[in-house]
Design a protein around this motif. Structure first.
Motif, PDB file in Angstrom:
ATOM      1  N   GLY A 208      24.833  -3.241  -8.599  1.00 31.77           N
ATOM      2  CA  GLY A 208      23.480  -3.763  -8.377  1.00 31.77           C
ATOM      3  C   GLY A 208      22.772  -4.027  -9.691  1.00 31.77           C
TER       4      GLY A 208
ATOM      5  N   GLY B 206      19.737  -5.305 -10.392  1.00 30.02           N
ATOM      6  CA  GLY B 206      18.357  -5.676 -10.075  1.00 30.02           C
ATOM      7  C   GLY B 206      17.382  -5.117 -11.093  1.00 30.02           C
ATOM      8  N   ALA B 207      16.156  -4.841 -10.619  1.00 36.49           N
ATOM      9  CA  ALA B 207      15.089  -4.369 -11.504  1.00 36.49           C
ATOM     10  C   ALA B 207      15.539  -3.135 -12.295  1.00 36.49           C
ATOM     11  CB  ALA B 207      13.858  -4.032 -10.670  1.00 36.49           C
ATOM     12  N   GLY B 208      16.254  -2.214 -11.634  1.00 32.66           N
ATOM     13  CA  GLY B 208      16.703  -1.007 -12.321  1.00 32.66           C
ATOM     14  C   GLY B 208      18.091  -1.149 -12.921  1.00 32.66           C
TER      15      GLY B 208
ATOM     16  N   ASP C 103      27.698  -7.104  -9.104  1.00 38.84           N
ATOM     17  CA  ASP C 103      26.574  -7.585  -8.292  1.00 38.84           C
ATOM     18  C   ASP C 103      27.081  -8.653  -7.330  1.00 38.84           C
ATOM     19  OD1 ASP C 103      23.272  -7.341  -8.515  1.00 38.84           O
ATOM     20  OD2 ASP C 103      23.974  -9.176  -7.538  1.00 38.84           O
ATOM     21  N   ALA C 104      26.405  -8.718  -6.191  1.00 38.66           N
ATOM     22  CA  ALA C 104      26.796  -9.678  -5.150  1.00 38.66           C
ATOM     23  C   ALA C 104      26.424 -11.106  -5.535  1.00 38.66           C
ATOM     24  CB  ALA C 104      26.117  -9.297  -3.837  1.00 38.66           C
TER      25      ALA C 104
ATOM     26  N   PRO D 264      10.019  -8.741  -7.847  1.00 33.83           N
ATOM     27  CA  PRO D 264       8.586  -8.960  -7.602  1.00 33.83           C
ATOM     28  C   PRO D 264       8.107 -10.388  -7.862  1.00 33.83           C
ATOM     29  CG  PRO D 264       8.918  -6.891  -8.752  1.00 33.83           C
ATOM     30  CD  PRO D 264      10.251  -7.589  -8.742  1.00 33.83           C
TER      31      PRO D 264
ATOM     32  N   MET E 153      29.792  -4.795  -2.900  1.00 27.66           N
ATOM     33  CA  MET E 153      30.386  -3.490  -2.566  1.00 27.66           C
ATOM     34  C   MET E 153      30.277  -3.277  -1.053  1.00 27.66           C
ATOM     35  SD  MET E 153      29.303   0.264  -3.958  1.00 27.66           S
ATOM     36  CE  MET E 153      30.019   1.746  -3.277  1.00 27.66           C
TER      37      MET E 153
ATOM     38  N   VAL F  58      21.613  -0.682  -5.376  1.00 29.52           N
ATOM     39  CA  VAL F  58      21.709  -1.931  -4.607  1.00 29.52           C
ATOM     40  C   VAL F  58      20.405  -2.333  -3.901  1.00 29.52           C
ATOM     41  CG1 VAL F  58      24.217  -1.870  -4.279  1.00 29.52           C
ATOM     42  CG2 VAL F  58      22.733  -0.653  -2.674  1.00 29.52           C
ATOM     43  N   GLY F  59      19.299  -1.655  -4.217  1.00 25.98           N
ATOM     44  CA  GLY F  59      17.992  -2.097  -3.721  1.00 25.98           C
ATOM     45  C   GLY F  59      17.787  -1.905  -2.229  1.00 25.98           C
TER      46      GLY F  59
ATOM     47  N   THR G  41       3.437  -7.048  -1.100  1.00 25.02           N
ATOM     48  CA  THR G  41       4.166  -8.309  -0.974  1.00 25.02           C
ATOM     49  C   THR G  41       3.449  -9.261  -0.026  1.00 25.02           C
ATOM     50  OG1 THR G  41       6.218  -7.103  -1.285  1.00 25.02           O
ATOM     51  CG2 THR G  41       6.416  -9.302  -0.364  1.00 25.02           C
TER      52      THR G  41
ATOM     53  N   GLY H 142      16.512   3.695  -7.778  1.00 24.07           N
ATOM     54  CA  GLY H 142      15.797   2.499  -7.296  1.00 24.07           C
ATOM     55  C   GLY H 142      15.539   2.611  -5.803  1.00 24.07           C
ATOM     56  N   ASP H 143      15.324   1.459  -5.167  1.00 22.24           N
ATOM     57  CA  ASP H 143      14.945   1.438  -3.750  1.00 22.24           C
ATOM     58  C   ASP H 143      15.987   2.062  -2.832  1.00 22.24           C
ATOM     59  OD1 ASP H 143      12.787   0.015  -4.616  1.00 22.24           O
ATOM     60  OD2 ASP H 143      13.140  -1.748  -3.345  1.00 22.24           O
TER      61      ASP H 143
ATOM     62  N   PRO I  76       9.427   3.138  -3.431  1.00 25.53           N
ATOM     63  CA  PRO I  76      10.330   2.043  -3.783  1.00 25.53           C
ATOM     64  C   PRO I  76       9.595   0.936  -4.523  1.00 25.53           C
ATOM     65  CG  PRO I  76       9.712   1.914  -1.471  1.00 25.53           C
ATOM     66  CD  PRO I  76       9.013   3.113  -2.020  1.00 25.53           C
ATOM     67  N   ARG I  77       9.486   1.073  -5.822  1.00 30.83           N
ATOM     68  CA  ARG I  77       8.713   0.119  -6.611  1.00 30.83           C
ATOM     69  C   ARG I  77       9.447  -0.191  -7.901  1.00 30.83           C
ATOM     70  NH1 ARG I  77       2.887   2.681  -6.895  1.00 30.83           N
ATOM     71  NH2 ARG I  77       2.454   0.714  -7.920  1.00 30.83           N
ATOM     72  N   ALA I  78       9.118  -1.367  -8.454  1.00 34.26           N
ATOM     73  CA  ALA I  78       9.786  -1.792  -9.686  1.00 34.26           C
ATOM     74  C   ALA I  78       9.487  -0.822 -10.822  1.00 34.26           C
ATOM     75  CB  ALA I  78       9.342  -3.202 -10.046  1.00 34.26           C
TER      76      ALA I  78
HETATM   77  C1  LIG Z   1       8.212 -10.179  -2.920  1.00 30.88           C
HETATM   78  C2  LIG Z   1       8.221  -8.783  -3.548  1.00 30.88           C
HETATM   79  C3  LIG Z   1       7.198  -8.416  -4.428  1.00 30.88           C
HETATM   80  C4  LIG Z   1       7.203  -7.151  -5.032  1.00 30.88           C
HETATM   81  N1  LIG Z   1       6.214  -6.831  -5.919  1.00 30.88           N
HETATM   82  C5  LIG Z   1       6.244  -5.636  -6.562  1.00 30.88           C
HETATM   83  C6  LIG Z   1       5.233  -5.297  -7.540  1.00 30.88           C
HETATM   84  O1  LIG Z   1       4.305  -6.080  -7.791  1.00 30.88           O
HETATM   85  N2  LIG Z   1       5.324  -4.095  -8.172  1.00 30.88           N
HETATM   86  C7  LIG Z   1       6.335  -3.209  -7.918  1.00 30.88           C
HETATM   87  O2  LIG Z   1       6.365  -2.129  -8.532  1.00 30.88           O
HETATM   88  N3  LIG Z   1       7.294  -3.498  -7.011  1.00 30.88           N
HETATM   89  C8  LIG Z   1       7.281  -4.676  -6.322  1.00 30.88           C
HETATM   90  N4  LIG Z   1       8.253  -4.977  -5.380  1.00 30.88           N
HETATM   91  C9  LIG Z   1       9.324  -3.986  -5.138  1.00 30.88           C
HETATM   92  C10 LIG Z   1      10.388  -4.123  -6.224  1.00 30.88           C
HETATM   93  O3  LIG Z   1      10.855  -5.450  -6.265  1.00 30.88           O
HETATM   94  C11 LIG Z   1      11.551  -3.176  -5.950  1.00 30.88           C
HETATM   95  O4  LIG Z   1      11.041  -1.859  -5.828  1.00 30.88           O
HETATM   96  C12 LIG Z   1      12.583  -3.209  -7.076  1.00 30.88           C
HETATM   97  O5  LIG Z   1      13.101  -4.518  -7.234  1.00 30.88           O
HETATM   98  C13 LIG Z   1      13.717  -2.225  -6.799  1.00 30.88           C
HETATM   99  O6  LIG Z   1      14.648  -2.332  -7.804  1.00 30.88           O
HETATM  100  P1  LIG Z   1      16.174  -1.976  -7.527  1.00 30.88           P
HETATM  101  O7  LIG Z   1      16.893  -2.080  -8.849  1.00 30.88           O
HETATM  102  O8  LIG Z   1      16.287  -0.715  -6.768  1.00 30.88           O
HETATM  103  O9  LIG Z   1      16.709  -3.109  -6.539  1.00 30.88           O
HETATM  104  P2  LIG Z   1      16.662  -4.696  -6.652  1.00 30.88           P
HETATM  105  O10 LIG Z   1      15.786  -5.153  -7.733  1.00 30.88           O
HETATM  106  O11 LIG Z   1      16.404  -5.179  -5.265  1.00 30.88           O
HETATM  107  O12 LIG Z   1      18.166  -5.067  -7.041  1.00 30.88           O
HETATM  108  C14 LIG Z   1      19.253  -4.809  -6.190  1.00 30.88           C
HETATM  109  C15 LIG Z   1      20.457  -5.578  -6.704  1.00 30.88           C
HETATM  110  O13 LIG Z   1      21.610  -5.140  -5.986  1.00 30.88           O
HETATM  111  C16 LIG Z   1      22.408  -6.252  -5.608  1.00 30.88           C
HETATM  112  N5  LIG Z   1      23.141  -5.860  -4.401  1.00 30.88           N
HETATM  113  C17 LIG Z   1      22.632  -5.595  -3.168  1.00 30.88           C
HETATM  114  N6  LIG Z   1      23.620  -5.193  -2.351  1.00 30.88           N
HETATM  115  C18 LIG Z   1      24.767  -5.205  -3.075  1.00 30.88           C
HETATM  116  C19 LIG Z   1      26.128  -4.874  -2.788  1.00 30.88           C
HETATM  117  N7  LIG Z   1      26.500  -4.434  -1.572  1.00 30.88           N
HETATM  118  N8  LIG Z   1      27.045  -5.006  -3.776  1.00 30.88           N
HETATM  119  C20 LIG Z   1      26.677  -5.459  -5.006  1.00 30.88           C
HETATM  120  N9  LIG Z   1      25.403  -5.767  -5.330  1.00 30.88           N
HETATM  121  C21 LIG Z   1      24.468  -5.637  -4.379  1.00 30.88           C
HETATM  122  C22 LIG Z   1      21.406  -7.379  -5.398  1.00 30.88           C
HETATM  123  O14 LIG Z   1      22.040  -8.640  -5.552  1.00 30.88           O
HETATM  124  C23 LIG Z   1      20.376  -7.091  -6.503  1.00 30.88           C
HETATM  125  O15 LIG Z   1      20.713  -7.746  -7.699  1.00 30.88           O
HETATM  126  C24 LIG Z   1       8.250  -6.228  -4.749  1.00 30.88           C
HETATM  127  C25 LIG Z   1       9.262  -6.593  -3.835  1.00 30.88           C
HETATM  128  C26 LIG Z   1       9.253  -7.843  -3.237  1.00 30.88           C
HETATM  129  C27 LIG Z   1      10.349  -8.229  -2.254  1.00 30.88           C
END
Ligand SMILES: Cc1cc2nc3c(=O)[nH]c(=O)nc-3n(C[C@H](O)[C@H](O)[C@H](O)COP(=O)(O)OP(=O)(O)OC[C@H]3O[C@@H](n4cnc5c(N)ncnc54)[C@H](O)[C@@H]3O)c2cc1C
Length: 436
Positions: free
Chosen positions: A11, A13-15, A39-40, A48, A83, A121-122, A182, A315-316, A331-333
C-alpha cells in the motif's frame, strides 16, 4: 541482495509511500536492507485530494506520482499487484493474478517473500449494506472513481444545459450521503463547479438549477468534530445554497432517488456515498491475524499486529489503541503521516535488535476547506491541549500545509518548493476547472 533483510510494505498511500521513501533513502541506499513496495495501482495521488479531482478543481495528473520512477530515485523496489492473501508460516504474501482491461491475464498469481511485512492498504467508504448503495452510488475511494465521477458530472451538466436550451425541465439533484469532512468539502467543490461551468459555454444552465444536498444520519454535520466547527460549517454550506439534512438516515438508494428512514423519497440523479469507512475485506480473514468488525487489523501501540511479531499495520486499515482513550487512532491522513514516522524508527531499530517505538497520536486539529470560498478549523494547542478556532486565509494556509508536508516527505524541501511554484504557474495558465 539475497541475504539482506527484506521489508515489504503493501500500500503506497498517504502513509505507506512516506514510509517506503524514508526506508529506501536510509536503508535501501546503503544496502542495509531490501525495501519493496507493493501497490494495486501504478501511481499515487494523495487521497484527501480526490474530491477536488472529482469536481475538476484539481488536475490529478499534475499531482500523480509514478511508483516506478519514485522507487528508482529513492532506492526501493516497486511491484505492481493486489495483495489477496498471506502465508505466515512461509512468510510470503499472495498477490492476485493481474488482468488487463480486456480481462486477459498479464501476470498469474504470485508470492512475495518477506522478513518484515507492513500492511498499509487504507480503507473504503462503508455503505453498511444499505440496499441499492453499491448499484446506484458513486464512491470516492480511488483516483479511478474520482475521474469517473468527474466525467459523469460533466455529462450531467451538458445534458441539463441542452434540456434548458430546449425549454424542458432541467433541474439536477446531487446528493452526498455522509457529512464528514469529505462530504462537506465535496459539496462546496460541487457548488463551485456549478457556478463556474456556465462561464465555459454551458450558459443555459444556472447554478440555482443544480440542487446539492448533504445528508447526515447524526443530528449535526461533522459529528466527529467540535460543535462550534459543525455550526460554522453548516452556516457556510447554507450560504453556498447547499441543503443540509441532519438526523436523516438513508434506508435505500434507488436509480434516481433516495428513500429516507421515515419513508420520504428525495429525487437524486447523482448520489455520492461518503459515509463511514471500512478496511478491505481480505483483511478480515488474513491467515489468523486479528481484525475488528470494520476489517481493520488489530495492532498494539507499536503498530505491530497482535498475533505476529513480523507483521505491522498502520493507517486507515489498522485499529491502533490510544492511551487514555477507548477509541482507536482516527482514520486520517495526519495520523497515517505520524505513524509512518514512528514505524520508520521502529523498523530501523529492528535491524539493530532494538526496541519498537510506541505510537502516540498528536491531534493537531481539523480543517474543513470550502473550495475557494473559505476554510474553517480548530488547531490543537500542544501544551494546553485546548483547541483554537480559526477560519479564512490562515486556516487555508494550515489546510494546504498538510499536503505540502506529505510532498516534503516524498520529494524533500527543494523539489516541493519547485512543485509549489509549478502549481502556481499552472493555476495561472489553465482554467480554474478541468473541463474534460
Ligand atoms: C475525499 C477524501 C478526503 C479526505 N480528506 C482528508 C483530510 O482533509 N484530512 C485528513 O487527515 N484525512 C482526509 N481523508 C482521509 C485520508 O485520505 C486517509 O485517512 C489516508 O489516506 C489514509 O492513509 P493510508 O496510507 O492508510 O491509506 P491510503 O492513502 O488510502 O492508501 C492505501 C493504498 O493501498 C493501496 N491498496 C489498497 N488495497 C491494496 C491491496 N489489496 N494490495 C495492494 N495495494 C492496495 C491503494 O492503491 C493505496 O495506494 C480524506 C479521504 C477522502 C476519501
Amino acid at each position: 541482495m539475497e541475504n539482506l533483510h527484506h521489508i515489504v510494505v503493501v500500500g503506497g498511500g498517504a502513509g505507506g509511500l512516506e514510509l517506503v521513501t524514508r526506508l529506501g533513502n536510509k536503508l535501501g541506499k546503503k544496502h542495509k536492507a531490501r525495501i519493496s513496495l507493493v501497490d494495486a495501482g501504478l501511481t499515487h495521488v494523495w487521497k484527501p485530494l480526490l474530491h477536488e479531482v472529482a469536481s475538476g478543481s484539481l488536475d490529478a495528473s499534475a499531482n500523480e506520482i509514478n511508483y516506478r520512477a519514485h522507487a528508482r530515485k529513492h532506492h526501493y523496489e516497486f511491484q505492481l499487484g493486489r495483495m489477496s492473501g498471506l502465508d505466515r508460516s512461509a512468510k510470503e504474501i499472495v498477490i492476485a493474478a493481474f488482468h488487463d482491461d480486456e480481462g486477459n491475464e498479464v501476470v498469474p498469481e504470485r508470492r512475495i517473500p518477506y522478513d518484515t511485512l507492513v500492511i498499509a492498504v487504507g480503507s473504503t467508504a462503508n455503505d453498511f449494506g444499505t440496499p441499492g448503495a453499491q448499484e446506484h452510488c458513486l464512491f470516492l475511494d480511488s483516483l479511478r472513481q474520482a475521474r469517473r465521477f468527474h466525467n459523469l458530472m460533466l455529462n450531467a451538466f451538458l445534458r441539463k444545459n441542452h434540456e434548458a436550451l430546449q425549454g424542458k425541465p432541467h433541474s439536477l439533484n446531487i446528493s452526498i450521503i455522509g457529512a464528514g469532512a469529505t462530504g462537506v468539502e465535496l459539496a462546496a467543490e460541487l457548488r463551485l463547479a456549478s457556478r463556474e461551468l456556465p462561464v465555459y459555454g454551458m450558459n443555459h444552465l444556472k447554478s440555482s438549477d443544480v440542487s446539492i444536498s448533504v445528508i447526515e444520519a447524526a443530528d449535526r454535520i461533522l459529528p466527529a468534530l467540535p460543535g462550534r466547527l459543525s455550526a460554522a460549517a453548516t452556516r457556510e454550506l447554507q450560504r453556498q445554497k447547499v441543503q443540509v439534512l441532519t438526523g436523516q438516515p438513508v434506508s435505500e438508494v434507488r436509480e434516481n432517488s433516495l428513500v429516507m428512514k421515515d419513508g420520504t423519497e428525495l429525487p437524486s440523479e447523482m448520489t455520492i456515498w461518503a459515509a463511514g469507512i471500512k478496511a478491505p475485506a481480505f483483511l478480515a480473514d488474513l491467515d489468523g491475524l486479528e481484525a475488528n468488525r470494520g476489517n481493520q487489523l488489530m495492532v498494539e501501540q507499536t503498530l505491530k499486529t497482535t498475533r505476529d511479531n513480523h507483521i505491522f499495520a498502520f493507517g486507515d486499515c489498522a485499529a491502533c489503541p490510544q492511551p487514555d482513550s477507548d477509541r482507536p487512532v482516527p482514520p486520517r491522513a495526519q495520523a497515517a503521516h505520524q505513524q509512518a514516522d514512528t514505524l520508520f524508527e521502529t523498523l530501523c531499530n529492528r535491524l539493530e535488535g532494538k526496541e519498537a517505538v510506541p505510537f502516540v497520536y498528536n491531534d493537531h486539529g481539523s480543517l474543513i476547506n470550502f473550495s475557494k470560498y473559505t476554510t474553517v478549523g480548530n488547531l490543537m494547542g500542544n501544551l494546553s491541549g485546548r483547541s483554537m478556532y480559526i477560519e479564512g486565509k490562515v486556516a487555508r494556509l494550515f489546510y494546504v500545509s498538510l499536503y505540502r508536508m506529505h510532498q516534503v516527505a516524498l520529494h524533500g524541501f527543494v523539489r516541493t518548493g519547485i512543485i509549489w511554484l509549478m502549481d502556481k504557474i499552472s493555476r495561472a495558465m489553465h482554467p480554474r476547472l478541468k473541463l474534460h
